[in-house]
Design an enzyme around this catalytic site. Structure first.
Site, short mmCIF file in Angstrom:
data_model
loop_
_atom_site.label_atom_id
_atom_site.label_comp_id
_atom_site.label_asym_id
_atom_site.label_seq_id
_atom_site.Cartn_x
_atom_site.Cartn_y
_atom_site.Cartn_z
N ARG A 157 -8.27 -10.92 -6.31
CA ARG A 157 -7.77 -9.54 -6.38
C ARG A 157 -8.03 -8.81 -5.05
NH1 ARG A 157 -9.14 -4.52 -5.19
NH2 ARG A 157 -11.26 -5.02 -5.82
N ASP A 158 -9.29 -8.56 -4.74
CA ASP A 158 -9.57 -7.75 -3.54
C ASP A 158 -9.08 -8.48 -2.29
OD1 ASP A 158 -10.48 -5.71 -1.94
OD2 ASP A 158 -12.55 -5.80 -2.59
N HIS A 160 -21.03 -4.43 -3.39
CA HIS A 160 -19.67 -4.89 -3.01
C HIS A 160 -19.51 -4.58 -1.52
CE1 HIS A 160 -15.18 -5.19 -3.98
NE2 HIS A 160 -15.15 -4.56 -2.81
N HIS A 181 -17.83 -5.22 2.16
CA HIS A 181 -16.84 -5.77 3.09
C HIS A 181 -17.59 -6.06 4.39
CE1 HIS A 181 -13.00 -5.21 0.86
NE2 HIS A 181 -13.83 -4.52 0.10
N CYS A 215 -8.64 -3.60 2.25
CA CYS A 215 -8.10 -2.64 1.29
C CYS A 215 -6.85 -2.03 1.89
CB CYS A 215 -9.13 -1.55 0.97
SG CYS A 215 -8.47 -0.29 -0.13
N ASN A 233 -13.94 -8.96 2.13
CA ASN A 233 -15.29 -8.95 1.56
C ASN A 233 -16.10 -10.02 2.26
OD1 ASN A 233 -13.23 -8.39 -0.81
ND2 ASN A 233 -15.13 -7.35 -1.29
P1 HMG Z 1 0.72 8.09 -9.12
O1 HMG Z 1 1.99 7.97 -8.38
O2 HMG Z 1 -0.13 9.29 -8.89
O3 HMG Z 1 0.92 7.89 -10.71
O4 HMG Z 1 -0.15 6.80 -8.83
P2 HMG Z 1 1.89 8.45 -11.76
O5 HMG Z 1 1.13 8.45 -13.06
O6 HMG Z 1 2.54 9.74 -11.29
O7 HMG Z 1 3.02 7.31 -11.87
C1 HMG Z 1 3.95 7.08 -10.81
C2 HMG Z 1 4.64 5.75 -11.05
O8 HMG Z 1 3.69 4.68 -11.07
C3 HMG Z 1 5.38 5.67 -12.38
O9 HMG Z 1 6.48 4.78 -12.19
C4 HMG Z 1 4.40 4.98 -13.28
O10 HMG Z 1 4.99 4.29 -14.34
C5 HMG Z 1 3.75 3.99 -12.31
P3 HMG Z 1 7.96 5.32 -11.87
O11 HMG Z 1 8.25 6.23 -13.03
O12 HMG Z 1 7.88 6.06 -10.57
O13 HMG Z 1 8.77 4.06 -11.80
N1 HMG Z 1 2.38 3.62 -12.73
C6 HMG Z 1 1.99 2.37 -12.95
N2 HMG Z 1 2.64 1.18 -12.86
C7 HMG Z 1 1.93 0.08 -13.19
N3 HMG Z 1 0.63 0.11 -13.56
C8 HMG Z 1 -0.03 1.26 -13.65
C9 HMG Z 1 0.65 2.46 -13.34
N4 HMG Z 1 0.29 3.76 -13.33
C10 HMG Z 1 1.36 4.46 -12.95
N5 HMG Z 1 -1.32 1.27 -14.02
C11 HMG Z 1 -1.83 5.16 -9.34
C12 HMG Z 1 -1.44 6.62 -9.40
C13 HMG Z 1 -3.30 5.06 -9.65
C14 HMG Z 1 -1.02 4.39 -10.37
C15 HMG Z 1 -1.50 4.65 -7.92
O14 HMG Z 1 -2.12 5.48 -7.00
C16 HMG Z 1 -1.98 3.23 -7.71
O15 HMG Z 1 -1.46 2.29 -8.30
N6 HMG Z 1 -2.96 3.04 -6.85
C17 HMG Z 1 -3.51 1.71 -6.64
C18 HMG Z 1 -4.40 1.71 -5.48
C19 HMG Z 1 -5.04 0.35 -5.36
O16 HMG Z 1 -4.78 -0.57 -6.12
N7 HMG Z 1 -5.89 0.23 -4.35
C20 HMG Z 1 -6.58 -0.99 -4.07
C21 HMG Z 1 -7.62 -1.31 -5.10
S1 HMG Z 1 -9.12 -0.35 -4.92
C22 HMG Z 1 -10.05 -1.27 -3.85
O17 HMG Z 1 -9.58 -2.25 -3.32
C23 HMG Z 1 -11.46 -0.88 -3.63
C24 HMG Z 1 -12.44 -1.82 -4.33
O18 HMG Z 1 -12.28 -3.15 -3.86
C25 HMG Z 1 -13.86 -1.40 -4.05
C26 HMG Z 1 -14.06 -1.11 -2.57
O19 HMG Z 1 -14.06 -2.01 -1.76
O20 HMG Z 1 -14.19 0.08 -2.31
C27 HMG Z 1 -12.27 -1.82 -5.86
MG MG Z 2 -13.16 -3.92 -2.00
#
Ligand code: HMG
Ligand code: MG
Length: 310
Positions: free
Chosen positions: A23-24, A215, A217, A248, A257
């Site tokens: 995933r990450d 966690h 990186h 990320c 990571n």
């Molecule tokens: P948004 O645009 O604010 O959400 O995004 P919304 O509720 O207004 O929905 C907009 C559109 O997204 C809609 O579709 C929804 O259906 C769809 P449209 O009508 O435009 O076709 N939608 C979804 N689709 C699939 N699955 C869902 C979902 N939710 C809404 N769950 C949202 C908000 C959170 C969805 C968006 O900002 C997003 O997906 N962000 C993901 C960011 C991400 O994945 N980042 C990387 C992971 S975090 C990370 O790596 C850090 C970590 O490793 C720890 C670290 O290292 O810090 C964990």
């Molecule tokens: Mg991470």
């Protein structure tokens, strides 16, 4: 000239490693990685002995296209008894998908940095907690494990320093949601060992130490030192990514990571049990590096592979 000795801190005998490469790691790949490759990687990692593999992310495919195959991957992996397959769930829509995909653990992911919260999940920290509430309730109702990730606990690519109070506050909010585990994340790999201990101890004042995960990186090459520093203050769960995959998408310049092979090599040397077969892990690292067409980023993995070829 003065000399001083320091008492050697007792380290834990056993550590849980969560493999987050599928995933990450892969979420940040520019080239498309097909579901079949992800499936083989996850199966190889489970065979290497991980109790917990972060396998999927049910986020918007517009935001993170590489994770769009998550449902297919979860449907097709051969599941190993005793292995928990985790999925990221930013909201109830993500939770419903994770539940349908039979994830064993759902991961809500917030941030200690307001700026990063906006960039990563398009809402404030307070709004994110409100979104996580129904996810947490649904996880409990469905008897799923609930994990929370606290991003940018050591620094933020947008706002710079992140106050300790902000970390403690988010950890307490995640605790109040009923999390089983809380990850303290160095999203951009800037932490150094003393800072790591300060942040971990502050997090441990708000949440049980045996539920806290590190966690890290490895952007600045500090991750192994930070893991060692965390072990010294009692942290027993760490995340790592096979072959050092990742970054990320919303933290420009952040590298992967810490490489799992390097962590296992270090822990083996320290006599700390992980349950991981390092040879099978090196095989998994070689597999994914070959699929991505580049040399892996694990120093230990590359050294062990060279020795084999030897
Ligand atoms: P948004 O645009 O604010 O959400 O995004 P919304 O509720 O207004 O929905 C907009 C559109 O997204 C809609 O579709 C929804 O259906 C769809 P449209 O009508 O435009 O076709 N939608 C979804 N689709 C699939 N699955 C869902 C979902 N939710 C809404 N769950 C949202 C908000 C959170 C969805 C968006 O900002 C997003 O997906 N962000 C993901 C960011 C991400 O994945 N980042 C990387 C992971 S975090 C990370 O790596 C850090 C970590 O490793 C720890 C670290 O290292 O810090 C964990
Ligand atoms: Mg991470």
């Amino acid at each position: 000239m003065s000399t001083h000795t320091t008492a050697q801190a007792a380290l834990p005998n056993k550590v849980k490693l969560v493999e987050v490469g599928p995933r990450d790691g892969l979420q940040n790949e520019k080239q498309f990685v097909g579901a079949d490759i992800k499936i083989e990687l996850i199966e190889r990692l489970a065979r290497a002995g991980f109790q917990n593999v972060e396998a999927a992310s049910f986020v918007s495919p517009k935001w993170v296209p590489q994770m769009a195959t998550s449902a297919e991957v979860m449907a097709k992996i051969e599941r190993r008894p005793g292995t928990i397959y985790s999925a990221l769930t930013p909201n109830i829509q993500g939770f419903d998908a994770a539940l349908a995909a039979h994830a064993g653990e759902v991961v809500i992911f917030g941030s200690a940095s307001e700026a990063f919260s906006q960039k990563n999940i398009n809402c404030s920290i307070a709004e994110s907690i409100a979104r996580f509430e129904p996810v947490a309730k649904a996880a409990k109702a469905n008897r799923l494990r609930l994990r929370a990730s606290v991003s940018c606990a050591f620094g933020c690519p947008y706002q710079g320093d992140v106050p300790l109070d902000a970390v403690a506050d988010v950890v307490a909010r995640m605790r109040d949601l009923g999390c089983d585990e809380i990850d303290i994340a160095d999203t951009i790999g800037v932490a150094t060992p003393r800072q790591t201990q300060t942040v971990m101890l502050r997090a441990a004042a708000a949440f049980k130490i045996d539920g806290i995960a590190g966690h890290f990186h490895d952007t600045y090459g500090q991750a192994l030192a930070n893991i060692y520093a965390s072990l010294e203050v009692g942290v027993q769960i760490f995340h790592a990514s096979v072959s050092g995959l990742g970054g990320c998408p919303y933290a420009k310049g952040a590298t992967g990571n810490v490489a799992t092979e390097d962590v296992v090599y270090m822990l083996n040397g320290l006599g700390i049990e992980t349950g991981i077969d390092l040879d099978l892990l090196v095989d998994a690292g070689m597999f994914i590096s070959e699929q991505l067409g580049r040399k892996g980023a694990s120093r230990a993995g590359n050294a062990l592979a060279a020795k084999r070829a030897g």
